[in-house]
Design a protein around this motif. Structure first.
Motif, PDB file in Angstrom:
ATOM      1  N   UNK A  89     -65.158 -78.836 -27.620  1.00 22.25           N
ATOM      2  CA  UNK A  89     -64.973 -80.283 -27.734  1.00 22.25           C
ATOM      3  C   UNK A  89     -63.671 -80.714 -27.075  1.00 22.25           C
ATOM      4  N   UNK A  90     -62.596 -79.968 -27.313  1.00 22.79           N
ATOM      5  CA  UNK A  90     -61.310 -80.321 -26.721  1.00 22.79           C
ATOM      6  C   UNK A  90     -61.307 -80.100 -25.215  1.00 22.79           C
ATOM      7  N   UNK A  91     -62.014 -79.093 -24.755  1.00 24.64           N
ATOM      8  CA  UNK A  91     -62.123 -78.876 -23.316  1.00 24.64           C
ATOM      9  C   UNK A  91     -62.870 -80.035 -22.659  1.00 24.64           C
ATOM     10  N   UNK A  92     -63.914 -80.518 -23.311  1.00 24.50           N
ATOM     11  CA  UNK A  92     -64.643 -81.682 -22.798  1.00 24.50           C
ATOM     12  C   UNK A  92     -63.729 -82.911 -22.739  1.00 24.50           C
ATOM     13  N   UNK A  93     -62.934 -83.092 -23.766  1.00 22.65           N
ATOM     14  CA  UNK A  93     -62.027 -84.239 -23.796  1.00 22.65           C
ATOM     15  C   UNK A  93     -60.974 -84.116 -22.703  1.00 22.65           C
ATOM     16  N   UNK A  94     -60.482 -82.924 -22.486  1.00 19.20           N
ATOM     17  CA  UNK A  94     -59.484 -82.696 -21.446  1.00 19.20           C
ATOM     18  C   UNK A  94     -60.062 -83.022 -20.065  1.00 19.20           C
ATOM     19  N   UNK A  95     -61.308 -82.614 -19.840  1.00 25.29           N
ATOM     20  CA  UNK A  95     -61.965 -82.876 -18.553  1.00 25.29           C
ATOM     21  C   UNK A  95     -62.197 -84.366 -18.340  1.00 25.29           C
ATOM     22  N   UNK A  96     -62.441 -85.108 -19.402  1.00 28.75           N
ATOM     23  CA  UNK A  96     -62.719 -86.540 -19.246  1.00 28.75           C
ATOM     24  C   UNK A  96     -61.450 -87.371 -19.075  1.00 28.75           C
ATOM     25  N   UNK A  97     -60.277 -86.786 -19.327  1.00 27.97           N
ATOM     26  CA  UNK A  97     -59.030 -87.546 -19.179  1.00 27.97           C
ATOM     27  C   UNK A  97     -58.848 -88.094 -17.768  1.00 27.97           C
ATOM     28  N   UNK A  98     -59.051 -87.248 -16.768  1.00 31.87           N
ATOM     29  CA  UNK A  98     -58.852 -87.712 -15.386  1.00 31.87           C
ATOM     30  C   UNK A  98     -59.909 -88.745 -15.000  1.00 31.87           C
ATOM     31  N   UNK A  99     -61.131 -88.578 -15.486  1.00 28.34           N
ATOM     32  CA  UNK A  99     -62.182 -89.558 -15.191  1.00 28.34           C
ATOM     33  C   UNK A  99     -61.829 -90.927 -15.772  1.00 28.34           C
ATOM     34  N   UNK A 100     -61.346 -90.928 -17.000  1.00 31.19           N
ATOM     35  CA  UNK A 100     -60.983 -92.185 -17.639  1.00 31.19           C
ATOM     36  C   UNK A 100     -59.781 -92.826 -16.944  1.00 31.19           C
ATOM     37  N   UNK A 101     -58.858 -92.004 -16.503  1.00 33.52           N
ATOM     38  CA  UNK A 101     -57.698 -92.529 -15.774  1.00 33.52           C
ATOM     39  C   UNK A 101     -58.146 -93.209 -14.477  1.00 33.52           C
ATOM     40  N   UNK A 102     -59.070 -92.575 -13.763  1.00 28.77           N
ATOM     41  CA  UNK A 102     -59.599 -93.174 -12.537  1.00 28.77           C
ATOM     42  C   UNK A 102     -60.302 -94.501 -12.821  1.00 28.77           C
ATOM     43  N   UNK A 103     -61.051 -94.539 -13.909  1.00 30.81           N
ATOM     44  CA  UNK A 103     -61.748 -95.782 -14.276  1.00 30.81           C
ATOM     45  C   UNK A 103     -60.754 -96.891 -14.582  1.00 30.81           C
ATOM     46  N   UNK A 104     -59.727 -96.580 -15.343  1.00 34.60           N
ATOM     47  CA  UNK A 104     -58.717 -97.583 -15.684  1.00 34.60           C
ATOM     48  C   UNK A 104     -58.027 -98.118 -14.424  1.00 34.60           C
ATOM     49  N   UNK A 105     -57.706 -97.211 -13.513  1.00 37.53           N
ATOM     50  CA  UNK A 105     -57.049 -97.645 -12.268  1.00 37.53           C
ATOM     51  C   UNK A 105     -57.938 -98.591 -11.468  1.00 37.53           C
ATOM     52  N   UNK A 106     -59.202 -98.249 -11.344  1.00 36.98           N
ATOM     53  CA  UNK A 106     -60.123 -99.101 -10.577  1.00 36.98           C
ATOM     54  C   UNK A 106     -60.289-100.467 -11.245  1.00 36.98           C
ATOM     55  N   UNK A 107     -60.387-100.480 -12.560  1.00 33.20           N
ATOM     56  CA  UNK A 107     -60.536-101.750 -13.266  1.00 33.20           C
ATOM     57  C   UNK A 107     -59.280-102.605 -13.133  1.00 33.20           C
ATOM     58  N   UNK A 108     -58.104-101.975 -13.126  1.00 37.63           N
ATOM     59  CA  UNK A 108     -56.865-102.740 -12.952  1.00 37.63           C
ATOM     60  C   UNK A 108     -56.790-103.377 -11.570  1.00 37.63           C
ATOM     61  N   UNK A 109     -57.413-102.742 -10.584  1.00 28.86           N
ATOM     62  CA  UNK A 109     -57.445-103.297  -9.226  1.00 28.86           C
ATOM     63  C   UNK A 109     -58.548-104.342  -9.058  1.00 28.86           C
ATOM     64  N   UNK A 110     -59.327-104.567 -10.101  1.00 36.32           N
ATOM     65  CA  UNK A 110     -60.403-105.547 -10.033  1.00 36.32           C
ATOM     66  C   UNK A 110     -61.697-105.001  -9.473  1.00 36.32           C
ATOM     67  N   UNK A 111     -61.831-103.701  -9.412  1.00 34.09           N
ATOM     68  CA  UNK A 111     -63.053-103.076  -8.890  1.00 34.09           C
ATOM     69  C   UNK A 111     -63.729-102.287 -10.005  1.00 34.09           C
ATOM     70  N   UNK A 112     -65.042-102.255  -9.955  1.00 32.70           N
ATOM     71  CA  UNK A 112     -65.788-101.460 -10.921  1.00 32.70           C
ATOM     72  C   UNK A 112     -65.748 -99.987 -10.509  1.00 32.70           C
ATOM     73  N   UNK A 113     -65.667 -99.093 -11.485  1.00 30.27           N
ATOM     74  CA  UNK A 113     -65.701 -97.665 -11.154  1.00 30.27           C
ATOM     75  C   UNK A 113     -67.030 -97.277 -10.508  1.00 30.27           C
TER      76      UNK A 113
END
Length: 150
Positions: A89-113
């Motif tokens: 479970x923690x390994x899955x969460x660790x792997x999703x951290x970078x994905x979520x970071x990318x999503x947040x960055x794209x949304x802050x720029x006004x673009x959908x992931x």
């Protein structure tokens, strides 16, 4: 009394985490718009809070009954399976951290992931939900003494 309070907090965190992971996945199931992405990221924040509470309440409970943890000098099979499930479970969460970071960055720029990010996060949510339900089953089996034979 302390064990009862920790167990209550542990179960509340588990329920909150289950709901948050399910909401994150549900918001990502179809082609989400910006508000759905925001709801998904908000649900992820709830999941992380629940995960912290779950850990903070679960670890002290392990130390309260060490004889339950080590029967005849080795770890019971259900306890070992639970620990391995937690690690996954923690390994899955660790792997999703970078994905979520990318999503947040794209949304802050006004673009959908991208759709690839959405599908990877959706699959990660489903895997985490299944693992959390498996951990719930293993926990109840362990605490009732089922399969605890060495």
């Amino acid at each position: 009394m302390l064990q009862w309070l920790l167990a209550t907090l542990h179960l509340l965190a588990l329920g909150c985490g289950l709901g948050a992971i399910a909401a994150r996945g549900r918001n990502l199931a179809d082609q989400p718009d910006a508000p759905a992405w925001q709801r998904s990221l908000r649900a992820n924040n709830w999941w992380r809070l629940a995960l912290c509470l779950w850990l903070a309440s679960g670890l002290p409970m392990l130390g309260q009954h060490p004889e339950q943890l080590w029967m005849t000098g080795r770890l019971p099979p259900v306890a070992l399976a639970k620990l391995l499930g937690c690690l996954l479970l923690f390994m899955q969460e660790w792997r999703s951290l970078s994905l979520l970071h990318q999503c947040r960055e794209r949304l802050e720029r006004g673009r959908l992931p991208a759709d690839e990010l959405r599908s990877r996060l959706y699959r990660a949510s489903r895997r985490q939900l299944a693992l959390l339900l498996l951990l719930l089953l293993l926990s109840t089996a362990w605490h009732t003494g089922l399969f605890n034979t060495p």
